[in-house]
Design an enzyme around this catalytic site. Structure first.
Site, mmCIF file in Angstrom:
data_model
loop_
_atom_site.group_PDB
_atom_site.id
_atom_site.type_symbol
_atom_site.label_atom_id
_atom_site.label_comp_id
_atom_site.label_asym_id
_atom_site.label_seq_id
_atom_site.Cartn_x
_atom_site.Cartn_y
_atom_site.Cartn_z
ATOM 1 N N ALA A 13 10.414 7.376 41.090
ATOM 2 C CA ALA A 13 10.486 7.341 39.621
ATOM 3 C C ALA A 13 9.207 7.890 38.996
ATOM 4 O O ALA A 13 8.239 7.165 38.742
ATOM 5 C CB ALA A 13 10.760 5.912 39.145
ATOM 6 N N GLU A 35 9.628 10.996 32.908
ATOM 7 C CA GLU A 35 9.809 10.143 31.728
ATOM 8 C C GLU A 35 10.503 10.958 30.638
ATOM 9 O O GLU A 35 10.470 12.199 30.668
ATOM 10 C CB GLU A 35 8.446 9.641 31.232
ATOM 11 C CG GLU A 35 7.754 8.823 32.299
ATOM 12 C CD GLU A 35 6.481 8.145 31.810
ATOM 13 O OE1 GLU A 35 6.021 8.433 30.678
ATOM 14 O OE2 GLU A 35 5.949 7.329 32.587
ATOM 15 N N SER A 85 8.046 18.186 33.356
ATOM 16 C CA SER A 85 7.164 19.120 34.071
ATOM 17 C C SER A 85 5.708 18.678 33.984
ATOM 18 O O SER A 85 4.954 18.786 34.954
ATOM 19 C CB SER A 85 7.302 20.519 33.467
ATOM 20 O OG SER A 85 8.569 21.046 33.781
ATOM 21 N N GLN A 119 33.784 49.105 48.483
ATOM 22 C CA GLN A 119 32.323 49.090 48.650
ATOM 23 C C GLN A 119 31.647 48.115 47.670
ATOM 24 O O GLN A 119 30.639 47.499 47.996
ATOM 25 C CB GLN A 119 31.766 50.500 48.450
ATOM 26 C CG GLN A 119 30.350 50.625 48.972
ATOM 27 C CD GLN A 119 29.824 52.037 48.800
ATOM 28 O OE1 GLN A 119 29.677 52.531 47.676
ATOM 29 N NE2 GLN A 119 29.551 52.694 49.891
ATOM 30 N N GLU A 173 12.362 18.196 41.173
ATOM 31 C CA GLU A 173 11.176 18.335 42.043
ATOM 32 C C GLU A 173 10.317 19.538 41.641
ATOM 33 O O GLU A 173 9.708 20.201 42.485
ATOM 34 C CB GLU A 173 11.580 18.350 43.521
ATOM 35 C CG GLU A 173 12.109 16.977 43.927
ATOM 36 C CD GLU A 173 12.516 16.864 45.374
ATOM 37 O OE1 GLU A 173 11.783 17.376 46.223
ATOM 38 O OE2 GLU A 173 13.552 16.224 45.629
HETATM 39 N N1 COS Z 1 -1.367 17.672 47.117
HETATM 40 C C1 COS Z 1 -2.265 16.681 46.927
HETATM 41 N N2 COS Z 1 -2.885 16.460 45.763
HETATM 42 C C2 COS Z 1 -2.576 17.277 44.733
HETATM 43 C C3 COS Z 1 -1.654 18.339 44.849
HETATM 44 C C4 COS Z 1 -1.040 18.516 46.108
HETATM 45 N N3 COS Z 1 -0.162 19.493 46.304
HETATM 46 N N4 COS Z 1 -1.529 18.969 43.672
HETATM 47 C C5 COS Z 1 -2.362 18.340 42.824
HETATM 48 N N5 COS Z 1 -2.985 17.329 43.480
HETATM 49 C C6 COS Z 1 -3.988 16.415 42.928
HETATM 50 C C7 COS Z 1 -5.205 17.210 42.556
HETATM 51 O O1 COS Z 1 -6.068 17.351 43.669
HETATM 52 C C8 COS Z 1 -5.789 16.321 41.477
HETATM 53 O O2 COS Z 1 -6.398 15.190 42.064
HETATM 54 P P1 COS Z 1 -8.025 15.024 42.106
HETATM 55 O O3 COS Z 1 -8.443 15.169 40.690
HETATM 56 O O4 COS Z 1 -8.201 13.684 42.659
HETATM 57 O O5 COS Z 1 -8.483 16.129 42.982
HETATM 58 C C9 COS Z 1 -4.582 15.807 40.769
HETATM 59 O O6 COS Z 1 -3.514 15.850 41.724
HETATM 60 C C10 COS Z 1 -4.208 16.571 39.540
HETATM 61 O O7 COS Z 1 -3.967 17.908 39.864
HETATM 62 P P2 COS Z 1 -3.808 19.033 38.738
HETATM 63 O O8 COS Z 1 -5.000 18.977 37.822
HETATM 64 O O9 COS Z 1 -3.491 20.318 39.413
HETATM 65 O O10 COS Z 1 -2.537 18.510 37.927
HETATM 66 P P3 COS Z 1 -1.806 19.055 36.626
HETATM 67 O O11 COS Z 1 -1.643 17.958 35.701
HETATM 68 O O12 COS Z 1 -2.444 20.310 36.138
HETATM 69 O O13 COS Z 1 -0.321 19.369 37.160
HETATM 70 C C11 COS Z 1 1.543 20.416 38.197
HETATM 71 C C12 COS Z 1 0.036 20.138 38.192
HETATM 72 C C13 COS Z 1 2.073 21.128 36.963
HETATM 73 C C14 COS Z 1 1.729 21.320 39.408
HETATM 74 C C15 COS Z 1 2.296 19.092 38.417
HETATM 75 O O14 COS Z 1 2.232 18.304 37.263
HETATM 76 C C16 COS Z 1 3.747 19.238 38.819
HETATM 77 O O15 COS Z 1 4.044 19.511 39.984
HETATM 78 N N6 COS Z 1 4.690 19.017 37.868
HETATM 79 C C17 COS Z 1 6.080 18.999 38.146
HETATM 80 C C18 COS Z 1 6.458 17.591 38.365
HETATM 81 C C19 COS Z 1 7.683 17.461 39.135
HETATM 82 O O16 COS Z 1 7.866 18.079 40.171
HETATM 83 N N7 COS Z 1 8.554 16.587 38.622
HETATM 84 C C20 COS Z 1 9.761 16.269 39.254
HETATM 85 C C21 COS Z 1 9.615 14.928 39.886
HETATM 86 S S1 COS Z 1 10.589 14.637 41.297
HETATM 87 S S2 COS Z 1 12.426 14.851 40.730
#
Ligand code: COS
Length: 395
Positions: A142, A145, A150, A294, A379
């Site tokens: 979960a 929200e 995203s 084709q 995801e």
């Molecule tokens: N593995 C491990 N840690 C990660 C990581 C990864 N692949 N990607 C980011 N992190 C960590 C970073 O290292 C950072 O932690 P520290 O500050 O402790 O180093 C923290 O997470 C934040 O990273 P970042 O600043 O890159 O985050 P952003 O808020 O800019 O967001 C995205 C990055 C947009 C890529 C992320 O929010 C995302 O994937 N969004 C989509 C969400 C999603 O998939 N939702 C569906 C849910 S499941 S149905």
């Protein structure tokens, strides 16, 4: 689903065709998953209520060894080591060829089980993971929200200190298996105004007081719902990983699961391609089979080529994950992006070859057309995958 013609590569490939680097054991796993999918799981899926958790189906995934194949022996799985992304992909692709409902049920057990296995204390792992592996405990992840999909790091669900534990208050939505799950991984804010660095992951039992929810009906029959947390009490022992570092728990999980969403998409693309090849051989127009036009044969060739390219990207990303390569975030995002976009295109092309018959309710392609849309969103949308890839390029 129609037929069981061998696919043109990978999981369902005929002997002698390129299968990337799948071992004999991985090929056997795929064959077993496909057989169970056809003979046991598809009938169970058909007898469930669309859009609701199908517990007999989830239990059968445990009993037939498919969930155990994804988890290590220490939690009741059949693997010597912790999970393999490649095996996860192999099973997801094979199941997608036979039953998308079974595929999704398996994936959700993994998406709920793996964060606990990867980041939980020994007590949390022992309490929850063996039941998830047996298919007796249904978990849910979960994160999203109503106002933050995203931009997950902006989430607002609050976790306030309360004695030795926390109280969780907020709303989650588009959560697979909600509101029927037995356990929820809830991502909540422990430190205000800190973005991703103030989020903590919690393990919340499904019967916790103050936790309520409602199902959401989707275009595809996927169990999904929203959750309301009204001062739900959790103990400090139910924190997953470190306080304020829950975003990492989520992202690590997504690195593992994104290639396997691609594998699901590849399985759907292959099923659509198989159906189109069959139909083009049987259906006649203007005195010859469709496949002799084709316009049709080149479409089939393009569909096969793109599906194979997607499969190779998926396997490569999964293999990179299993080798612990640092580039895994980028390759996972590429695999999910390319495979889900490809599958949408291939399913659409298969419908064009079939004509109106494919749009009749109950047709395999009508079903796949509804199923193939969501993986481009969940995801991490295709746009988020491109964002992740671009950031990795600039690093
Ligand atoms: N593995 C491990 N840690 C990660 C990581 C990864 N692949 N990607 C980011 N992190 C960590 C970073 O290292 C950072 O932690 P520290 O500050 O402790 O180093 C923290 O997470 C934040 O990273 P970042 O600043 O890159 O985050 P952003 O808020 O800019 O967001 C995205 C990055 C947009 C890529 C992320 O929010 C995302 O994937 N969004 C989509 C969400 C999603 O998939 N939702 C569906 C849910 S499941 S149905």
């Amino acid at each position: 689903m129609e037929g069981s013609r061998e696919s043109a590569g990978g999981v369902g490939a005929p002997e002698g065709e390129a299968r990337f680097a799948l071992s004999a054991a991985q090929r056997r796993l795929a064959e077993d998953a496909r057989r169970d999918g056809r003979e046991v799981l598809a009938p169970l899926a058909a007898s469930g209520t669309p859009g609701r958790v199908n517990r007999p189906l989830v239990r059968a995934l445990g009993e037939h060894g498919l969930l155990p194949a994804l988890f290590p022996e220490r939690v009741g799985g059949s693997r010597k080591a912790d999970g393999s992304a490649l095996e996860l992909c192999v099973v997801r692709e094979a199941l997608a060829l036979e039953s998308t409902e079974a595929e999704t049920a398996l994936a959700m057990q993994g998406l709920g089980g793996y964060p606990i296995l990867q980041s939980g204390t020994e007590a949390l792992v022992r309490r929850w993971v063996p039941g998830i592996v047996r298919g007796e405990v249904v978990p849910a992840f979960a994160l999203s929200e109503p106002e933050h999909g995203s931009d997950a790091a902006a989430l607002e669900t609050r976790a306030e200190r309360d004695g030795h534990g926390y109280r969780l208050t907020g709303e989650k939505t588009w959560i697979s298996n909600a509101p029927e799950a037995d356990v929820y991984l809830v991502f909540a804010r422990t430190t205000p105004d800190t973005g991703a660095r103030g989020v903590t992951a919690f393990v919340v039992p499904g019967d916790a007081r103050g936790l309520t929810g409602a199902p959401i009906d989707l275009v595809a029959p996927h169990p999904l719902g929203r959750l309301e947390l009204d001062g739900v009490s959790v103990s400090a022992g139910e924190v997953l990983g470190d306080v304020d570092r829950g975003f990492r728990v989520a992202m690590r999980t997504l690195d593992l699961f994104r290639p396997s969403v691609g594998a699901f998409a590849v399985g759907m693309a292959q099923a659509a391609l198989d159906a189109a090849i069959r139909h083009a051989g049987e259906r006649r127009a203007f005195d010859k089979p469709l496949r002799e036009f084709q316009a049709v044969s080149h479409a089939l060739a393009e569909m096969a080529t793109r599906t194979e390219a997607a499969r190779l990207l998926v396997y490569a990303a999964a293999a990179a994950y299993d080798r612990g390569e640092p580039s895994v975030t980028r390759s996972s995002a590429m695999a999910k992006l390319f495979a889900t976009e490809t599958a949408q295109w291939v399913v659409d092309a298969a419908i064009q070859i079939h004509g109106a018959a494919a749009l009749e309710r109950g047709h395999l392609l009508e079903h796949l057309y509804r199923e193939v849309r969501a993986p481009r969103i969940y995801e991490g949308t295709s746009e988020i995958q491109r964002e992740v890839i671009a950031r990795e390029l600039y690093r």
